[in-house]
Design a protein around this motif. Structure first.
Motif, PDB file in Angstrom:
ATOM      1  N   ILE A   1       0.864  -1.163   0.000  1.00 18.44           N
ATOM      2  CA  ILE A   1       0.000   0.000   0.000  1.00 18.44           C
ATOM      3  C   ILE A   1       0.905   1.218   0.000  1.00 18.44           C
ATOM      4  N   ASN A   2       0.801   2.011  -1.039  1.00 18.99           N
ATOM      5  CA  ASN A   2       1.643   3.200  -1.154  1.00 18.99           C
ATOM      6  C   ASN A   2       0.851   4.421  -0.692  1.00 18.99           C
ATOM      7  N   ASP A   3       1.120   4.858   0.526  1.00 18.85           N
ATOM      8  CA  ASP A   3       0.490   6.047   1.098  1.00 18.85           C
ATOM      9  C   ASP A   3       1.587   7.061   1.425  1.00 18.85           C
ATOM     10  N   ALA A   4       2.542   7.179   0.512  1.00 22.61           N
ATOM     11  CA  ALA A   4       3.727   8.005   0.762  1.00 22.61           C
ATOM     12  C   ALA A   4       3.635   9.351   0.068  1.00 22.61           C
ATOM     13  N   TYR A   5       2.477   9.990   0.163  1.00 25.93           N
ATOM     14  CA  TYR A   5       2.337  11.290  -0.495  1.00 25.93           C
ATOM     15  C   TYR A   5       1.950  12.395   0.470  1.00 25.93           C
ATOM     16  N   ASN A   6       1.625  12.050   1.708  1.00 28.73           N
ATOM     17  CA  ASN A   6       1.280  13.071   2.688  1.00 28.73           C
ATOM     18  C   ASN A   6       1.410  12.440   4.067  1.00 28.73           C
ATOM     19  N   ALA A   7       1.940  13.181   5.017  1.00 31.97           N
ATOM     20  CA  ALA A   7       2.077  12.620   6.362  1.00 31.97           C
ATOM     21  C   ALA A   7       2.091  13.716   7.404  1.00 31.97           C
ATOM     22  N   ASN A   8       1.348  13.472   8.444  1.00 29.44           N
ATOM     23  CA  ASN A   8       1.369  14.288   9.647  1.00 29.44           C
ATOM     24  C   ASN A   8       1.085  13.315  10.789  1.00 29.44           C
ATOM     25  N   PRO A   9       1.235  13.722  12.023  1.00 31.51           N
ATOM     26  CA  PRO A   9       1.056  12.760  13.117  1.00 31.51           C
ATOM     27  C   PRO A   9      -0.282  12.012  13.078  1.00 31.51           C
ATOM     28  N   LEU A  10      -1.372  12.686  12.768  1.00 36.28           N
ATOM     29  CA  LEU A  10      -2.672  12.013  12.741  1.00 36.28           C
ATOM     30  C   LEU A  10      -2.799  11.040  11.578  1.00 36.28           C
ATOM     31  N   SER A  11      -2.354  11.451  10.390  1.00 35.99           N
ATOM     32  CA  SER A  11      -2.474  10.557   9.235  1.00 35.99           C
ATOM     33  C   SER A  11      -1.542   9.352   9.362  1.00 35.99           C
ATOM     34  N   LEU A 103       3.215  -1.467   3.943  1.00 36.53           N
ATOM     35  CA  LEU A 103       2.687  -0.109   3.889  1.00 36.53           C
ATOM     36  C   LEU A 103       3.859   0.850   3.755  1.00 36.53           C
ATOM     37  N   LEU A 104       3.796   1.749   2.782  1.00 35.74           N
ATOM     38  CA  LEU A 104       4.765   2.833   2.642  1.00 35.74           C
ATOM     39  C   LEU A 104       4.072   4.107   3.105  1.00 35.74           C
ATOM     40  N   LYS A 105       4.624   4.776   4.127  1.00 34.82           N
ATOM     41  CA  LYS A 105       3.964   5.972   4.669  1.00 34.82           C
ATOM     42  C   LYS A 105       4.996   7.009   5.080  1.00 34.82           C
ATOM     43  N   ALA A 106       4.901   8.193   4.476  1.00 36.89           N
ATOM     44  CA  ALA A 106       5.789   9.313   4.798  1.00 36.89           C
ATOM     45  C   ALA A 106       5.299  10.541   4.042  1.00 36.89           C
ATOM     46  N   SER A 107       5.922  11.660   4.302  1.00 39.05           N
ATOM     47  CA  SER A 107       5.668  12.855   3.506  1.00 39.05           C
ATOM     48  C   SER A 107       6.208  12.651   2.102  1.00 39.05           C
ATOM     49  N   ARG A 108       5.619  13.291   1.148  1.00 35.18           N
ATOM     50  CA  ARG A 108       5.997  13.145  -0.259  1.00 35.18           C
ATOM     51  C   ARG A 108       7.478  13.422  -0.492  1.00 35.18           C
ATOM     52  N   GLY A 109       8.014  14.379   0.193  1.00 37.86           N
ATOM     53  CA  GLY A 109       9.414  14.742   0.013  1.00 37.86           C
ATOM     54  C   GLY A 109      10.405  13.663   0.417  1.00 37.86           C
ATOM     55  N   GLU A 110       9.950  12.659   1.131  1.00 36.48           N
ATOM     56  CA  GLU A 110      10.827  11.551   1.535  1.00 36.48           C
ATOM     57  C   GLU A 110      11.023  10.533   0.413  1.00 36.48           C
TER      58      GLU A 110
END
Length: 122
Positions: A1-11, A103-110
């Motif tokens: 699951i690629n969710d690596a386009y936006n990240a903040n503590p809640l997301s 699961l891939l999860k981080a801010s887009r810039g990563e």
């Protein structure tokens, strides 16, 4: 699951919690990177994320990059920190079997989407 386009503590918490609860599959691995643009609370939030992850039912975690270095998981079965997406892909190649979930999860810039690219190459 690629969710690596936006990240903040809640997301981050919501995605990781949902992923850890998905039925089926074999093992669950999370590849996490930094949450950018948190300013003065960045260190605190990355450390807190590591503590949060420790209470999830995950088989492994790979933290990537400089901000990822602050995401420390002490109670997760398999925990790795690596410098970049290529190294993360190498770790996953050594650890994953057919049927495992990632699961891939981080801010887009990563640029964690590169983990998938490196994983499927070679």
């Amino acid at each position: 699951i690629n969710d690596a386009y936006n990240a903040n503590p809640l997301s981050m918490r919501a995605s990781l919690r949902t992923f850890a609860r998905l039925p089926g599959g074999h093992h669950r691995w999370a590849v996490v990177g930094g949450m950018r643009e948190l300013g003065a609370i960045a260190d605190e939030e990355h450390l807190a994320l590591g503590e949060f992850i420790d209470h999830l039912d995950l088989d492994g975690v790979v933290a990537v990059g400089e901000l990822g270095r602050q995401i420390v998981c002490r109670n997760t079965k398999h925990f790795y920190h690596c410098a970049d997406p290529a190294e993360a892909a190498s770790i996953l190649k050594d650890q994953l079997s057919a049927g495992d979930r990632v699961l891939l999860k981080a801010s887009r810039g990563e640029r964690l989407e590169l983990v998938l690219k490196h994983f499927t190459e070679n």
